[in-house]
Design an enzyme around this catalytic site. Structure first.
Site, PDB file in Angstrom:
ATOM      1  N   ASP A   4      35.474  38.876  51.422  1.00 34.73           N
ATOM      2  CA  ASP A   4      36.456  38.784  50.340  1.00 34.73           C
ATOM      3  C   ASP A   4      37.901  38.906  50.834  1.00 34.73           C
ATOM      4  O   ASP A   4      38.827  38.913  50.023  1.00 34.73           O
ATOM      5  CB  ASP A   4      36.211  39.889  49.298  1.00 34.73           C
ATOM      6  CG  ASP A   4      35.221  39.461  48.212  1.00 34.73           C
ATOM      7  OD1 ASP A   4      35.129  38.249  47.937  1.00 34.73           O
ATOM      8  OD2 ASP A   4      34.559  40.355  47.648  1.00 34.73           O
ATOM      9  N   ASN A  59      44.984  41.446  46.990  1.00 34.89           N
ATOM     10  CA  ASN A  59      44.388  42.680  46.477  1.00 34.89           C
ATOM     11  C   ASN A  59      44.603  43.928  47.341  1.00 34.89           C
ATOM     12  O   ASN A  59      44.413  45.044  46.861  1.00 34.89           O
ATOM     13  CB  ASN A  59      42.881  42.497  46.286  1.00 34.89           C
ATOM     14  CG  ASN A  59      42.521  41.348  45.351  1.00 34.89           C
ATOM     15  OD1 ASN A  59      41.410  40.864  45.373  1.00 34.89           O
ATOM     16  ND2 ASN A  59      43.459  40.889  44.534  1.00 34.89           N
ATOM     17  N   ARG A  79      34.966  46.285  50.349  1.00 32.52           N
ATOM     18  CA  ARG A  79      36.297  45.721  50.575  1.00 32.52           C
ATOM     19  C   ARG A  79      37.278  46.717  51.212  1.00 32.52           C
ATOM     20  O   ARG A  79      38.391  46.324  51.585  1.00 32.52           O
ATOM     21  CB  ARG A  79      36.875  45.172  49.259  1.00 32.52           C
ATOM     22  CG  ARG A  79      36.049  44.015  48.673  1.00 32.52           C
ATOM     23  CD  ARG A  79      36.847  43.182  47.682  1.00 32.52           C
ATOM     24  NE  ARG A  79      38.007  42.558  48.310  1.00 32.52           N
ATOM     25  CZ  ARG A  79      38.944  41.876  47.660  1.00 32.52           C
ATOM     26  NH1 ARG A  79      38.868  41.735  46.360  1.00 32.52           N
ATOM     27  NH2 ARG A  79      39.961  41.343  48.302  1.00 32.52           N
ATOM     28  N   ARG A 121      39.277  47.995  38.236  1.00 31.28           N
ATOM     29  CA  ARG A 121      39.496  48.152  39.675  1.00 31.28           C
ATOM     30  C   ARG A 121      40.574  49.180  39.997  1.00 31.28           C
ATOM     31  O   ARG A 121      40.649  49.669  41.124  1.00 31.28           O
ATOM     32  CB  ARG A 121      39.882  46.806  40.287  1.00 31.28           C
ATOM     33  CG  ARG A 121      38.822  45.720  40.129  1.00 31.28           C
ATOM     34  CD  ARG A 121      37.562  46.083  40.903  1.00 31.28           C
ATOM     35  NE  ARG A 121      36.602  44.993  40.916  1.00 31.28           N
ATOM     36  CZ  ARG A 121      36.600  43.996  41.788  1.00 31.28           C
ATOM     37  NH1 ARG A 121      37.510  43.926  42.718  1.00 31.28           N
ATOM     38  NH2 ARG A 121      35.677  43.063  41.735  1.00 31.28           N
ATOM     39  N   HIS A 160      40.694  41.946  36.755  1.00 26.67           N
ATOM     40  CA  HIS A 160      42.004  42.192  37.373  1.00 26.67           C
ATOM     41  C   HIS A 160      43.066  41.647  36.407  1.00 26.67           C
ATOM     42  O   HIS A 160      42.839  40.609  35.766  1.00 26.67           O
ATOM     43  CB  HIS A 160      42.161  41.404  38.680  1.00 26.67           C
ATOM     44  CG  HIS A 160      41.711  42.091  39.923  1.00 26.67           C
ATOM     45  ND1 HIS A 160      41.232  41.392  41.006  1.00 26.67           N
ATOM     46  CD2 HIS A 160      41.716  43.402  40.294  1.00 26.67           C
ATOM     47  CE1 HIS A 160      40.935  42.244  41.987  1.00 26.67           C
ATOM     48  NE2 HIS A 160      41.217  43.462  41.584  1.00 26.67           N
ATOM     49  N   ASP A 180      45.568  39.942  37.109  1.00 31.08           N
ATOM     50  CA  ASP A 180      45.974  38.569  37.456  1.00 31.08           C
ATOM     51  C   ASP A 180      44.991  37.513  36.966  1.00 31.08           C
ATOM     52  O   ASP A 180      45.208  36.329  37.157  1.00 31.08           O
ATOM     53  CB  ASP A 180      46.236  38.430  38.959  1.00 31.08           C
ATOM     54  CG  ASP A 180      44.973  38.438  39.815  1.00 31.08           C
ATOM     55  OD1 ASP A 180      43.856  38.506  39.278  1.00 31.08           O
ATOM     56  OD2 ASP A 180      45.118  38.369  41.052  1.00 31.08           O
ATOM     57  N   CYS A 208      45.105  35.014  43.427  1.00 35.17           N
ATOM     58  CA  CYS A 208      44.600  36.053  44.331  1.00 35.17           C
ATOM     59  C   CYS A 208      44.339  35.543  45.738  1.00 35.17           C
ATOM     60  O   CYS A 208      44.011  36.334  46.621  1.00 35.17           O
ATOM     61  CB  CYS A 208      43.390  36.750  43.740  1.00 35.17           C
ATOM     62  SG  CYS A 208      42.277  35.728  42.845  1.00 35.17           S
TER      63      CYS A 208
HETATM   64  N1  ARG Z   1      35.230  38.718  45.028  1.00 35.05           N
HETATM   65  C1  ARG Z   1      36.509  39.331  44.895  1.00 35.05           C
HETATM   66  C2  ARG Z   1      36.376  40.670  44.209  1.00 35.05           C
HETATM   67  O1  ARG Z   1      35.609  40.780  43.291  1.00 35.05           O
HETATM   68  C3  ARG Z   1      37.444  38.435  44.157  1.00 35.05           C
HETATM   69  C4  ARG Z   1      38.819  38.990  44.010  1.00 35.05           C
HETATM   70  C5  ARG Z   1      39.721  38.073  43.271  1.00 35.05           C
HETATM   71  N2  ARG Z   1      40.998  38.646  43.133  1.00 35.05           N
HETATM   72  C6  ARG Z   1      41.726  38.694  42.023  1.00 35.05           C
HETATM   73  N3  ARG Z   1      42.887  39.214  42.104  1.00 35.05           N
HETATM   74  N4  ARG Z   1      41.291  38.267  40.876  1.00 35.05           N
HETATM   75  O2  ARG Z   1      37.004  41.632  44.553  1.00 35.05           O
END
Ligand code: ARG
Length: 295
Positions: A83, A89, A113, A164, A193, A195, A289
């Protein structure tokens, strides 16, 4: 703490102006995969990424940024960090009204992550940024510019929380760095998220999907952006229409096929630039992202 949602807490015009960041950081997708499921979009997609297509789509996005006049800086990906390509992120870069550049490092929610962050710590140290870790005594997670979005042109941060990022982490930034936070609770796991559901286009205007917010959140967005464009649900949920990005207040890089959103954008005076990020949608991410803006 003052209630950041109160429309009376500040007026935009009274906040110090901040230049738009001019550089785009991207991370090559060499190690991009869907290997685990940490958001609803990844379910059913484990092992389904077409690596050749992902590389071509990433290169086309990089080229699109260059065509609209941005400088793209590439940080390599890392084996075992599938990722890492979502390089919005791991950090929140900032520039103060006095011109000092710094970065707040994320504390990733998913264990898979967490090792991504040090790669960007190294990058920003090399760029001469002041690097901040979250205080060790502060509980909670923070996923950088997945959830924390600068208001274009002003020293004001929009802070999403609920999936998150934890609400309380924002209060420390606000205190130590001296900008107001408008905290927005996220209410739909598909929009995990900020975004994914709020896209500030310029100082006056945001594209957003109201169904991902509380009534108070919608009111705050409508108070501080003089103009709001509402993405239709199907395009927001399936095509990540609000994960678009305007690097310059004119062009809007957006997932291909968001026809109704593009009509709204054109009517508002913007120029949609369609890019295909379908391989990255399998992982729950799109344009916004896949890059990080910095000064
Ligand atoms: N697979 C990643 C996660 O779930 C995707 C992140 C996408 N980032 C975002 N800012 N929407 O963490």
């Amino acid at each position: 703490m003052p209630d950041a949602l109160s429309p009376d807490a500040f007026t935009l015009d009274a906040l110090p102006p901040i230049p738009r960041p001019g550089r785009v950081l991207m991370t090559r997708p060499d190690h991009f995969r869907v290997e685990y499921v940490i958001n609803p979009h990844m379910a059913g997609n484990v092992g389904e990424v077409d690596r050749g297509r992902a590389t071509a789509q990433w290169e086309a996005l990089r080229d699109a940024y260059e065509r609209v006049g941005m400088e793209v800086v590439v940080v390599a990906g890392t084996p075992g960090l599938p990722d890492q390509v979502f390089c919005a992120n791991q950090t929140l870069p900032y520039q103060t009204p006095g011109g000092e550049r710094g970065v707040v490092l994320s504390r990733m929610h998913a264990a898979q992550r967490k090792p991504e962050v040090e790669h960007y710590e190294r990058f920003f140290t090399g760029e001469g940024y002041e690097v901040h870790h979250l205080d060790a005594d502060l509980p909670g997670d923070f996923e950088g510019m997945g959830d924390a979005l600068w208001h274009p042109g002003r020293y004001l941060l929009w802070g999403g929380y609920g999936y998150r990022t934890d609400r309380q982490v924002y209060d420390r930034f606000a205190d130590s760095l001296g900008f107001p936070i408008v905290a927005l609770e996220l209410t739909d796991p598909d929009f995990y998220h900020l975004d994914t559901c709020l896209c500030p286009l310029d100082e006056e205007t945001a594209l957003y999907y109201p169904g991902a917010f509380t009534d108070e959140g919608i009111a705050a967005i409508r108070t501080h952006f003089r103009r709001t464009l509402e993405a239709p649900e199907a395009e927001a949920r399936e095509l990540f229409a609000c994960n678009a990005h305007s690097p310059d207040g004119t062009h809007v890089l957006i997932q291909q096929g968001c026809a109704d959103t593009n009509d709204l954008l054109r009517a508002g005076g913007y120029e949609p630039v369609e890019v295909d990020t379908s391989e990255f949608l399998k992982s729950g991410g799109s344009v916004f992202c896949m890059k990080l803006m910095f000064w």
